[in-house]
Design an enzyme around this catalytic site. Structure first.
Site, mmCIF file in Angstrom:
data_model
loop_
_atom_site.group_PDB
_atom_site.id
_atom_site.type_symbol
_atom_site.label_atom_id
_atom_site.label_comp_id
_atom_site.label_asym_id
_atom_site.label_seq_id
_atom_site.Cartn_x
_atom_site.Cartn_y
_atom_site.Cartn_z
ATOM 1 N N GLU A 244 0.791 -1.231 0.000
ATOM 2 C CA GLU A 244 0.000 0.000 0.000
ATOM 3 C C GLU A 244 0.825 1.282 0.000
ATOM 4 O O GLU A 244 0.367 2.308 -0.487
ATOM 5 C CB GLU A 244 -0.932 0.004 1.222
ATOM 6 C CG GLU A 244 -2.064 -1.011 1.154
ATOM 7 C CD GLU A 244 -3.096 -0.689 0.075
ATOM 8 O OE1 GLU A 244 -3.402 0.500 -0.129
ATOM 9 O OE2 GLU A 244 -3.577 -1.637 -0.576
ATOM 10 N N SER B 90 -57.676 -16.097 32.747
ATOM 11 C CA SER B 90 -57.657 -17.202 33.719
ATOM 12 C C SER B 90 -56.271 -17.556 34.239
ATOM 13 O O SER B 90 -56.142 -18.468 35.071
ATOM 14 C CB SER B 90 -58.297 -18.441 33.087
ATOM 15 O OG SER B 90 -59.656 -18.194 32.833
#
Lengths: 759, 179
Positions: free
Chosen positions: A177, A449
């Protein structure tokens, strides 16, 4: 005269313009310099917190089968090999698994990497042996990463220090690079000329001219647009950064910043995380070929993505290797060997591809009590949660599968360990990947319930027993409004005198309203309030049929006390937190308190098991012999469908309903129970054991008369009772019994009779 | 010279304090530790501390006495391994680490009475008496609890109740422990 005057004027204007431009340049440079300095000194990156699932404990006797271990290893990104030779690999050998575990830092210390053979027999782990044949008592695998708590930008990285980065990688990166990195001052004129020449020769762009410093500036401070102004700023900032910071500092920043691609979990930045992402191993342990691949990807993360474009990535990797060899970073033979090696990137990426936004929201809620929002998003905390990925997947699938044909109907699901309070799964809606309204935490709905087991419990505390006879005749209750409340049964029938256990199993409303009125509404409200850790108003008798609003998580918390044998444990989603360096910060303990006598809890559990045998839960499709306890809940006009139930080590609550509170036309049994049983049947959890009641009496009770009867009578059901309970004299067998569920439960008990206290 | 003598006396006094000579205690010396040791709250009890059992008149406060010798009950192999590790950490004064290991053991074997008892003991030692009490109760509720474990749990309950100021409850628990 006039000409020279004009020249002087032009010169003056030019001078003023130049000075202005210089001043502007200086002020811009000063601004950019300050920007760079600030960014570097205050920490360049906000690190998201990482949230991990529970660690799987592997030990002899664990009911975890070979498929589940393989599933977990795959979830962790382990690679299947012929012979595992390094950490993160496993092999399946007949019915055994050979695994080379990874090292991991847990709250109480480091779990070292080790090689082991897990031996299975009859679907569970029989033994674990080391590579040398020694017995291993227990292995803890590293926890799967399940998500992150992000700052504003979804960037994921694992910071590395320059000293930890392999020298070869640094040399290779520079060779490819920015070969003059150590000699230029941020911009490399030689590099620009060289790149131009090479590109001209190739007839295409093969090499860029940006230095590593320029690339860092571009990534950190600039937008991706291509413009002269942006390039100018990049050059100036690169120069300024080189003046202010050392080459090593710049290199370290580059190594942590560079972009490696996008995943569903966020953007991968830095070589540290890229190594784990692609190879499942730490950066310091990667091979030459792997280093070359990472360097290759830097050049074009999408274009050279080794998973989607392996051939392209391999070609670029080989060019990198050739460049490394050409510049003397590696030898020719090293290059040849690396070129010959496979690409080695993981076929299945190990970043969390599934997110669990509902659970992560709970994690954040719990942590907000101890940490600031900013720390959670940027301090890189490592958060160890209680989530069991397998339970979570089962829960999500169960909810999704049931609701796929029910448009506009939503669902929520919570699963936890009744013994430890660990929340194992949490689903906030049928689209479990959508971070929207989290119904598990936020949808307060009437529980219907589901209140009845708590009334049962309150009745036991008031001296009733499971054989106590209740009247299920019609009842009228005057209200403070002047009106009268006339609750009715689901089937519209009156059932006369019924034993408490049968009233619960069949969910008789009239019997329970009568019972609740006898006990006192306040007592029931107080009990549910203390169990669910919520405010329950006690001013309305309709509370006795569940007209109180709770979230699915609160319902789970309330039932945990019953399932946990009377001990309340605050549900927890977070077990421990480490800082970004692995230093322990906080451990979240089990917050346990006894709220209930154990015998009462066991009796209620038993009564709820009757729901599964001869009541509204009997349609649950569970494996034979797998004993559970549970209760259905349905609210007026079928607006809410609930089911809460548990085995010995797993409690789950399922809710189905609509966000606009419209009708679903689903009862607890036809909606939520199906989701629940679909989850429980594959959960691998332990069956409840109601066989031996060593501290209680066991009596056979007629389900028709509620009186003791011979065990051989078809209406006889065995019931555990406290020893001080005395019952009415025995009754005759009732031959007219027509309830097939009672018959089925009776037959089940004849095959597996209960054992009571021995005289 | 005088100042030096005072310093030497102070040093000797401090040293004696560490070895228990000043309080006359027979406990072995405890090395100063890195981890902070929680201070035990002094229970406010009505009147002097007395022997709890009818007919017995021990000179020593039974609630402050070390727990009697005890042979631990059976534990599964992996849980035992974690309990052993917890003991090591506890000896090294790494109390949070020890508790984290107990949590792991409990997670894999929550029905083990031994693990609940160990939780109770550690919390008691740390001065967290309510937690110690809850874990002792939890140990008692297990279906496989042995007589020795039950007695141990009552012993722990007696001590925690005493520390929490519930002398009556402590006496009842101690009585149960000796049945």
């Amino acid at each position: 005269m006039s000409k020279s005057k004009n020249i002087r004027r032009a010169l003056a204007i030019g001078l003023i313009f130049s000075l202005s431009a210089l001043a502007l340049l200086i002020s811009l440079a000063a601004k950019w310099d300050h920007e760079a300095k600030e960014a570097f000194s205050s920490g360049l990156w906000q690190l998201p917190s990482s949230v991990y699932a529970r660690s799987l404990e592997v030990f002899a006797g664990s009911p975890v089968g070979q498929p589940q271990i393989v599933e977990e290893l795959q979830r962790l990104g382990y690679k299947q090999e012929e012979n595992p030779s390094s950490a993160g690999q496993f092999a399946i050998k007949d019915s055994n698994i050979e695994v080379f575990t990874r090292e991991f830092t847990h709250w109480e210390g480091i779990e070292p990497s080790q090689k082991a053979v897990i031996i299975f027999k009859d679907g569970s782990i029989e033994d674990i042996k080391s590579a040398s044949g020694d017995m291993i008592d227990i292995i803890r695998l590293e926890p799967p990463l399940i998500g992150h708590i992000y700052p504003s930008r979804k960037e994921l990285r694992q910071l590395v220090k320059i000293a930890e980065v392999p020298e070869l990688l640094v040399k290779g990166l520079i060779a490819v690079e920015d070969r003059d990195f150590y000699s230029h001052h941020g911009v490399d004129p030689k590099g620009i000329v060289r790149a131009m020449w090479l590109n001209l020769k190739a007839g295409k762009i093969t090499q860029g001219a940006s230095t590593l410093t320029q690339q860092l500036v571009k990534n950190l401070f600039l937008s991706p647009e291509q413009s002269f102004v942006r390039k100018f700023r990049e050059i100036i900032m690169a120069f300024l950064i080189e003046r202010r910071f050392s080459k090593q500092e710049i290199l370290e920043s580059y190594l942590n910043e560079v972009f490696f691609g996008q995943t569903s979990a966020g953007a991968i930045h830095g070589f540290g995380l890229a190594s784990i992402h692609y190879f499942g191993t730490e950066l310091k342990k990667i091979t030459t070929s792997q280093m070359a691949l990472l360097i290759a990807i830097v050049n074009g993360p999408s274009y050279y993505d080794p998973i989607r474009h392996p051939e392209r990535a391999k070609g670029r990797r080989n060019i990198v290797l050739q460049l490394m060899e050409a510049q003397g970073v590696i030898s020719s033979s090293e290059m040849q060997s690396a070129i010959a090696s496979p690409l080695d990137a993981q076929a299945k990426r190990r970043r969390a591809s599934h997110t669990h936004p509902a659970f992560l929201e709970l994690v954040q809620q719990q942590l907000m009590e101890n940490y600031s929002a900013n720390d959670l998003k940027s301090a890189g905390l490592r958060i160890f949660s209680s989530l069991d990925p397998r339970s979570q997947e089962l829960a999500e699938n169960s909810v999704r599968k049931f609701l796929k044909d029910h448009k506009d109907i939503e669902g929520a699901f919570v699963a936890l360990s009744p013994q430890t309070g660990d929340i194992l799964a949490l689903v906030g809606g049928k689209d479990s990947q959508f971070a929207g309204f989290n119904r598990a935490l936020a949808a307060k709905r009437p529980i219907g319930s589901l209140i009845k087991p708590f009334i049962t419990l309150a009745a036991l505390q008031e001296g009733k027993n499971l054989a106590s006879l209740l009247s299920d005749d019609p009842i009228n209750i005057p209200l403070s409004s002047g009106k009268t409340w006339n609750p009715t049964n689901y089937d519209g029938e009156n059932h006369g005198q019924v034993p408490l256990i049968l009233a619960l199993a069949k969910s008789y409303n009239q019997a329970f309203v009568r019972l609740g009125m006898e006990i006192g509404i306040e007592k029931v409200a107080k009990l549910v309030s203390s169990f669910s850790n919520s405010e329950i108003p006690s001013d309305n008798p309709s509370l006795l049929l569940g007209a109180i609003e709770l979230t699915p998580l609160q319902v789970a918390q309330a039932f945990q006390v019953i399932a946990g044998g009377g001990f309340s444990i605050q549900p927890r989603s977070v077990l421990a937190v480490l800082d970004s360096n692995g230093t322990p910060l906080k451990r979240f303990e089990q917050d346990m308190k006894q709220l209930l006598d154990k015998d009462k809890a066991i009796l209620t559990q038993y009564a709820m098991s009757a729901v599964m045998h001869m009541g509204t839960g009997a349609t649950a499709a569970l494996p034979s012999g797998f004993e559970t306890s549970g209760k259905t809940g349905t609210t007026n006009d079928y607006r809410d469908s609930w089911f809460a139930g548990f085995s010995q080590d797993l409690l789950a609550v399922s809710w189905i309903g609509r966000d606009d509170n419209a009708k679903t036309y689903l009862s607890g049994a036809t909606g939520a129970l199906k989701v629940w049983s679909n989850f429980m049947k594959d959960s691998n959890s332990k069956s409840l054991n109601f066989h031996n009641f060593s501290k209680m009496d066991v009596k056979s009770i007629s389900m028709m008369t509620g009186k003791p009867t011979d065990i051989a009578c078809p209406d006889a059901i065995q019931i555990p009772l406290n020893t001080e309970v005395t019952l009415d004299p025995s009754s005759e067998c009732v031959s007219s019994l027509t309830d097939p569920l009672i018959t089925s439960f009776h037959e089940h008990q004849r095959a597996h009779p209960l054992i009571g206290k021995q005289p | 010279m005088k100042k030096r003598l005072v310093t030497q006396i102070a040093f000797v006094v401090t040293l004696h304090g560490y070895t228990g000579c000043i309080t006359g205690g027979s406990e072995p010396a405890v090395a100063p530790t890195a981890a902070p040791t929680p201070t035990l709250p002094t229970p406010s009890l009505p009147g002097p501390v007395v022997a709890p059992l009818e007919g017995a008149a021990p000179a020593l406060n039974v609630y402050e006495a070390p727990l009697p010798e005890y042979t631990p009950g059976p534990v599964s192999r992996p849980a035992q391994r974690l309990l052993d590790k917890a003991s090591e950490e506890w000896k090294r004064q790494r109390r949070e680490q020890a508790l984290a290991l107990l949590d792991r053991a409990f997670r894999i074997d929550s029905q083990s009475t031994e693990i609940s008892l160990r939780h109770s003991e550690y919390y008691f030692e740390m001065g967290q008496y309510s937690k110690a009490e809850n874990w002792a109760k939890r140990a008692m509720g297990n279906s496989d609890v042995t007589a020795a474990q039950m007695s141990r749990a009552w012993q722990l309950l007696a001590r925690t109740r005493y520390k929490l100021g519930d002398l009556e409850g402590a006496q009842k628990a101690l009585k149960e422990a000796q049945i």
